[in-house]
Design a protein around this motif. Structure first.
Motif, PDB file in Angstrom:
ATOM      1  N   LEU A 183       7.146  -7.403  -7.081  1.00 28.84           N
ATOM      2  CA  LEU A 183       6.914  -7.605  -8.503  1.00 28.84           C
ATOM      3  C   LEU A 183       5.788  -8.582  -8.831  1.00 28.84           C
ATOM      4  CD1 LEU A 183       7.698  -6.879 -11.356  1.00 28.84           C
ATOM      5  CD2 LEU A 183       9.583  -8.520 -11.228  1.00 28.84           C
ATOM      6  N   PRO A 184       5.691  -9.763  -8.187  1.00 27.87           N
ATOM      7  CA  PRO A 184       4.594 -10.667  -8.567  1.00 27.87           C
ATOM      8  C   PRO A 184       3.221 -10.041  -8.392  1.00 27.87           C
ATOM      9  CG  PRO A 184       6.211 -11.806  -7.201  1.00 27.87           C
ATOM     10  CD  PRO A 184       6.555 -10.356  -7.146  1.00 27.87           C
ATOM     11  N   GLN A 185       3.015  -9.349  -7.278  1.00 28.75           N
ATOM     12  CA  GLN A 185       1.726  -8.711  -7.035  1.00 28.75           C
ATOM     13  C   GLN A 185       1.482  -7.576  -8.022  1.00 28.75           C
ATOM     14  OE1 GLN A 185       3.901  -9.713  -4.827  1.00 28.75           O
ATOM     15  NE2 GLN A 185       3.006 -10.185  -2.840  1.00 28.75           N
ATOM     16  N   ALA A 186       2.536  -6.820  -8.346  1.00 25.84           N
ATOM     17  CA  ALA A 186       2.382  -5.715  -9.289  1.00 25.84           C
ATOM     18  C   ALA A 186       2.009  -6.218 -10.677  1.00 25.84           C
ATOM     19  CB  ALA A 186       3.675  -4.895  -9.348  1.00 25.84           C
ATOM     20  N   LEU A 187       2.602  -7.331 -11.102  1.00 33.44           N
ATOM     21  CA  LEU A 187       2.290  -7.882 -12.424  1.00 33.44           C
ATOM     22  C   LEU A 187       0.845  -8.375 -12.474  1.00 33.44           C
ATOM     23  CD1 LEU A 187       5.555  -9.873 -13.264  1.00 33.44           C
ATOM     24  CD2 LEU A 187       4.797  -7.706 -14.240  1.00 33.44           C
ATOM     25  N   VAL A 188       0.407  -9.055 -11.419  1.00 33.38           N
ATOM     26  CA  VAL A 188      -0.968  -9.555 -11.398  1.00 33.38           C
ATOM     27  C   VAL A 188      -1.969  -8.399 -11.352  1.00 33.38           C
ATOM     28  CG1 VAL A 188      -2.652 -10.834 -10.016  1.00 33.38           C
ATOM     29  CG2 VAL A 188      -0.368 -11.777 -10.391  1.00 33.38           C
ATOM     30  N   ALA A 189      -1.685  -7.397 -10.542  1.00 34.90           N
ATOM     31  CA  ALA A 189      -2.615  -6.282 -10.377  1.00 34.90           C
ATOM     32  C   ALA A 189      -2.810  -5.500 -11.667  1.00 34.90           C
ATOM     33  CB  ALA A 189      -2.115  -5.341  -9.284  1.00 34.90           C
ATOM     34  N   ASN A 190      -1.844  -5.554 -12.567  1.00 36.40           N
ATOM     35  CA  ASN A 190      -1.918  -4.756 -13.788  1.00 36.40           C
ATOM     36  C   ASN A 190      -2.222  -5.573 -15.032  1.00 36.40           C
ATOM     37  OD1 ASN A 190      -1.058  -1.766 -13.189  1.00 36.40           O
ATOM     38  ND2 ASN A 190       0.225  -3.066 -11.901  1.00 36.40           N
ATOM     39  N   ARG A 191      -2.594  -6.866 -14.856  1.00 31.31           N
ATOM     40  CA  ARG A 191      -3.034  -7.651 -16.009  1.00 31.31           C
ATOM     41  C   ARG A 191      -4.411  -7.185 -16.460  1.00 31.31           C
ATOM     42  NH1 ARG A 191       0.447  -8.365 -18.336  1.00 31.31           N
ATOM     43  NH2 ARG A 191      -0.362 -10.052 -19.594  1.00 31.31           N
ATOM     44  N   ALA A 204       2.526 -19.193  -4.253  1.00 29.18           N
ATOM     45  CA  ALA A 204       3.670 -18.935  -3.382  1.00 29.18           C
ATOM     46  C   ALA A 204       4.820 -19.884  -3.692  1.00 29.18           C
ATOM     47  CB  ALA A 204       3.259 -19.068  -1.919  1.00 29.18           C
ATOM     48  N   ARG A 205       4.499 -21.091  -4.242  1.00 36.05           N
ATOM     49  CA  ARG A 205       5.521 -22.084  -4.526  1.00 36.05           C
ATOM     50  C   ARG A 205       5.415 -22.500  -5.991  1.00 36.05           C
ATOM     51  NH1 ARG A 205       5.176 -26.868  -2.088  1.00 36.05           N
ATOM     52  NH2 ARG A 205       7.354 -27.117  -1.479  1.00 36.05           N
ATOM     53  N   LEU A 206       6.519 -22.392  -6.696  1.00 36.54           N
ATOM     54  CA  LEU A 206       6.557 -22.677  -8.132  1.00 36.54           C
ATOM     55  C   LEU A 206       7.363 -23.952  -8.360  1.00 36.54           C
ATOM     56  CD1 LEU A 206       5.768 -21.169 -10.882  1.00 36.54           C
ATOM     57  CD2 LEU A 206       8.203 -20.606 -10.985  1.00 36.54           C
ATOM     58  N   PRO A 207       6.784 -24.974  -9.026  1.00 36.59           N
ATOM     59  CA  PRO A 207       7.541 -26.211  -9.266  1.00 36.59           C
ATOM     60  C   PRO A 207       8.672 -25.986 -10.271  1.00 36.59           C
ATOM     61  CG  PRO A 207       5.444 -26.276 -10.429  1.00 36.59           C
ATOM     62  CD  PRO A 207       5.421 -25.042  -9.578  1.00 36.59           C
ATOM     63  N   VAL A 208       9.813 -26.609 -10.006  1.00 41.53           N
ATOM     64  CA  VAL A 208      11.016 -26.448 -10.824  1.00 41.53           C
ATOM     65  C   VAL A 208      11.500 -27.823 -11.260  1.00 41.53           C
ATOM     66  CG1 VAL A 208      13.436 -25.681 -10.796  1.00 41.53           C
ATOM     67  CG2 VAL A 208      11.669 -24.318  -9.637  1.00 41.53           C
ATOM     68  N   VAL A 407       7.891 -14.257 -13.433  1.00 42.77           N
ATOM     69  CA  VAL A 407       6.983 -14.211 -14.584  1.00 42.77           C
ATOM     70  C   VAL A 407       6.311 -15.571 -14.776  1.00 42.77           C
ATOM     71  CG1 VAL A 407       6.824 -13.798 -17.065  1.00 42.77           C
ATOM     72  CG2 VAL A 407       8.284 -12.357 -15.669  1.00 42.77           C
ATOM     73  N   ALA A 408       7.027 -16.655 -14.508  1.00 44.87           N
ATOM     74  CA  ALA A 408       6.425 -17.990 -14.583  1.00 44.87           C
ATOM     75  C   ALA A 408       5.276 -18.119 -13.588  1.00 44.87           C
ATOM     76  CB  ALA A 408       7.482 -19.056 -14.311  1.00 44.87           C
ATOM     77  N   ALA A 409       5.449 -17.562 -12.396  1.00 47.80           N
ATOM     78  CA  ALA A 409       4.379 -17.612 -11.397  1.00 47.80           C
ATOM     79  C   ALA A 409       3.163 -16.824 -11.867  1.00 47.80           C
ATOM     80  CB  ALA A 409       4.888 -17.065 -10.065  1.00 47.80           C
ATOM     81  N   THR A 410       3.409 -15.697 -12.529  1.00 45.94           N
ATOM     82  CA  THR A 410       2.306 -14.918 -13.098  1.00 45.94           C
ATOM     83  C   THR A 410       1.578 -15.725 -14.167  1.00 45.94           C
ATOM     84  OG1 THR A 410       3.585 -12.890 -12.729  1.00 45.94           O
ATOM     85  CG2 THR A 410       1.687 -12.728 -14.197  1.00 45.94           C
ATOM     86  N   SER A 411       2.337 -16.407 -15.010  1.00 48.20           N
ATOM     87  CA  SER A 411       1.750 -17.246 -16.056  1.00 48.20           C
ATOM     88  C   SER A 411       0.947 -18.396 -15.453  1.00 48.20           C
ATOM     89  CB  SER A 411       2.861 -17.797 -16.951  1.00 48.20           C
ATOM     90  OG  SER A 411       2.366 -18.721 -17.896  1.00 48.20           O
TER      91      SER A 411
END
Length: 680
Positions: A183-191, A204-208, A407-411
């Motif tokens: 999903l992360p790659q698919a979302l980026v590829a289709n922006r 690869a690492r998202l701060p929480v 989605v946060a990683a995409t953002s």
């Protein structure tokens, strides 16, 4: 192309080597929704270092008061599959009192209406899934879900926000599998700006951030050192709030930041007093921002977004603030219409106001706003206003948290392009859950320093379906979401069979066949598992992996390969074997050989299997056809071939070659017939 290569490998490419992709010119894969299921869950909430039952003051409005306690988080996990069965996705529907307008019960009724439509509609009436358009998250997903809700008799109402969010999650997962990417790659590829995004290494690492709720003891999960801690303030004594923040900071390193969430608790005077107290204690400089400090600004009985922002700006001269409830109210005001929402946001933060605001973050709740609208608002905030986006949980279980994190990683990838500051995301609510809908749990993907491993999480989510989750869900005992079990049976002089199912794909088969040899012989031959393919030609192989009984099984059905690993145990009273899969195709069973005479026994087999969507799709998309085939061909012929193989072996062992050859000839003929049936 190079863009897809970078997305898949995580390796950056040089600008001149990036090939621009015209997504509109590519033919988007098309499929239809074929299956839809849902199941409820109920998870306890725990707060404080001692994990006391219940969490206080979560939600908005009256729900945010410290005397309001929530002890359990209830919701539904939905599962949606493409018509061809080759893609399946899950989503979470978990309305939270004080945030969502719909209740748990109302959401269940809405899901039932969606299920009724999807299972009864003609194929031509089923909504189409255009994968690329859906993954672009620029309006096509909302249109598709509106179509489902309208045709289900529910309308396109924004009051069903939790249901819409769950459908979004499942649909983008299906679309990503159609495209063949996590999903992360698919979302980026289709922006729309995917070429620019491809120049930046995937996150690869998202701060929480961690969370301290109202009324809980000061302290967070000691197992994880979060880079930022949110403290719920407001709706109680203001002095206690400021003291709680000061005490929290004393126990943390200088590198760990704080943020405060007042949930619109204060008037301007109380807000200023709180800020001044933090300044006097030299703590304000460690505070990233204060979420929604001021009460709802109402003029003439009507809430005005512009007045809310003006008042916040006037009272936040020396402190940063963030919006949360105000964004949800704005979305509701405009019925989730992005263009209207964007117009009001532009008026407040764009044009001559750009760069002059003390608003540093938009806090976005995908479970309330939806994934698509949340990402569109985050893109607008970062590219047009220079305001950061923080994706936040609505106390979701692991499934909802996983989608919010992706989605946060995409953002955040867009933030890297626009050089917008990034803050840790509000996904630390997992520490308050007494269980999870994911296994391994969402928490297992969060490192000791408070970073989410997005890549590993997305792999776990890829192709995940309800049957892989349902066995772990704790549900309301009174809730029943499936019809009465259906039962079919077959009887003959030698073969007895019964098949039952509750949801269509979870099948339990009980079969029996008399054998003309002893239970000792039957058991010793049958439990030699690598020999299975001799009487079960649909099995490619059975291999022992270790001495503990772990085995690997593979089979082919109509050109599609399935595999699983299982643990087995040979039993002695009566003789036989039991097994249970530990990965792959979910199944378990028991075979017993009950002695009848010294030279005969009754073979009894009971097996439970959850049919993958892919397997169902190979049989006209009808679980009933699979049940019939499993009961009256696959197992019947396999048991009869086992009987004849053992009889042939015994004949050859005593020198009766003519009988042995004849029996093997019969077995070979039946095996050929079964293989032909499996290949059609």
């Amino acid at each position: 192309d190079e863009e897809i290569k970078e997305i898949a490998t995580g390796l950056p490419v040089q600008a001149e080597s990036v090939v621009e992709v015209d997504l509109e010119s590519q033919r988007s894969p098309l499929t239809t929704i074929g299956m839809f299921q849902y199941e409820s869950f109920s998870i306890s909430l725990e707060s404080g270092e001692e994990k006391a039952k219940g969490v206080r003051g979560i939600g908005w409005g009256e729900s945010a008061r410290v005397d309001n306690e929530l002890k359990r988080r209830e919701g539904y996990i939905i599962s949606l599959a493409s018509k061809d069965g080759r893609a399946v996705g899950v989503g979470e529907v978990s309305p939270l009192a004080g945030l969502h307008e719909e209740s748990f019960e109302a959401a269940g009724s809405q899901l039932e209406a969606v299920k009724a439509f999807l299972l009864s509609a003609e194929e031509s009436d089923l909504p189409k899934i255009y994968a690329k358009q859906i993954l672009a998250l620029d309006g096509a997903l909302a249109f598709c879900i509106d179509e489902i809700l309208v045709r289900s008799g529910l309308g396109g109402s924004s009051k069903m926000s939790s249901v819409r969010s769950g459908l979004e999650q499942a649909m983008i997962s299906v679309a990503a599998q159609i495209e063949g990417f996590p999903l992360p790659q698919a979302l980026v590829a289709n922006r729309r700006n995917s070429k620019r995004l491809a120049l930046h290494r995937p996150l690869a690492r998202l701060p929480v951030n961690g969370l301290v709720t109202r009324g809980s003891t000061i302290g967070v999960d000691a197992k994880i050192s979060f880079p930022s801690i949110k403290i719920k303030v407001g709706h109680s004594d203001q002095c206690e709030d400021s003291n709680a923040v000061v005490q929290m900071k004393k126990g943390l390193s200088s590198a760990i930041r704080l943020r405060c969430d007042a949930n619109r608790a204060w008037d301007m005077s109380t807000y200023r007093s709180f800020v001044q107290e933090l300044m006097s204690k030299d703590v304000l400089r460690f505070v990233e921002f204060i979420e929604e400090p001021l009460q709802k600004q109402v003029v003439g009985g009507q809430w005005l977004f512009s007045r809310q922002i003006t008042t916040l700006e006037d009272s936040s001269r020396d402190v940063s603030y963030a919006l949360d409830e105000s964004l949800a109210d704005l979305a509701q005001k405009h019925s989730h219409n992005f263009d209207l929402i964007a117009h009001d946001l532009q008026a407040a933060f764009g044009g001559q106001n750009k760069g002059s605001t003390n608003c540093v973050a938009f806090v976005l709740k995908p479970a309330l706003l939806g994934l698509e609208l949340s990402l569109r608002i985050s893109e607008l905030a970062q590219s047009e206003f220079g305001i950061s986006a923080v994706f936040s949980s609505s106390f979701d279980s692991g499934i909802g948290l996983a989608y919010a994190g992706i989605v946060a990683a995409t953002s955040d990838k867009l933030a890297a392009v626009t050089n917008t500051p990034r803050f840790p995301h509000g996904l630390g609510t997992f520490s308050l859950l007494g269980g999870d809908t994911m296994s391994p749990s969402f928490e297992s993907y969060v490192s000791k320093d408070g970073f989410l491993n997005v890549a590993s999480l997305s792999r776990a989510l890829y192709g995940l379906s309800l049957e892989e989750i349902s066995g772990r869900l704790l549900t309301r005992e009174a809730e029943q979401y499936f019809d009465e079990p259906s039962v079919t049976s077959t009887e003959s002089e030698s073969y007895l069979a019964t098949t039952s199912s509750t949801s269509g794909r979870d099948i339990t088969v009980s079969v029996a066949l008399p054998l003309p040899f002893s239970d000792s012989i039957a058991s010793s031959r049958f439990t030699d598992l690598p020999q299975m393919s001799r009487w079960s030609p649909w099995l490619n192989s059975v291999t022992y992996l270790d001495e503990s009984g772990l085995t690997e099984w593979t089979l082919n059905i109509r050109g599609v390969r399935f595999s699983w690993r299982a643990r087995s145990e040979v039993i002695t009273e009566p003789r036989g074997i039991r097994w249970e899969s530990v990965s792959g195709l979910k199944n378990e069973g028991l075979v017993e050989f009950e002695p009848v005479t010294n030279d005969s026994c009754m073979m009894k087999l009971q097996m439970s299997i959850i049919l993958p969507y892919m397997m169902v799709s190979l049989f006209q998309g009808m679980p009933s056809v699979v049940q019939e085939f499993l009961q009256n061909k696959l197992l019947k012929w396999s048991l009869e071939m086992f009987r004849d193989v053992v009889k042939a072996d015994l004949a050859l062992e005593r020198g009766d070659n003519e009988l042995g050859d004849a029996l093997f000839g019969a077995v070979e003929g039946r095996a050929n017939a079964l293989e032909e049936a499996l290949s059609k």
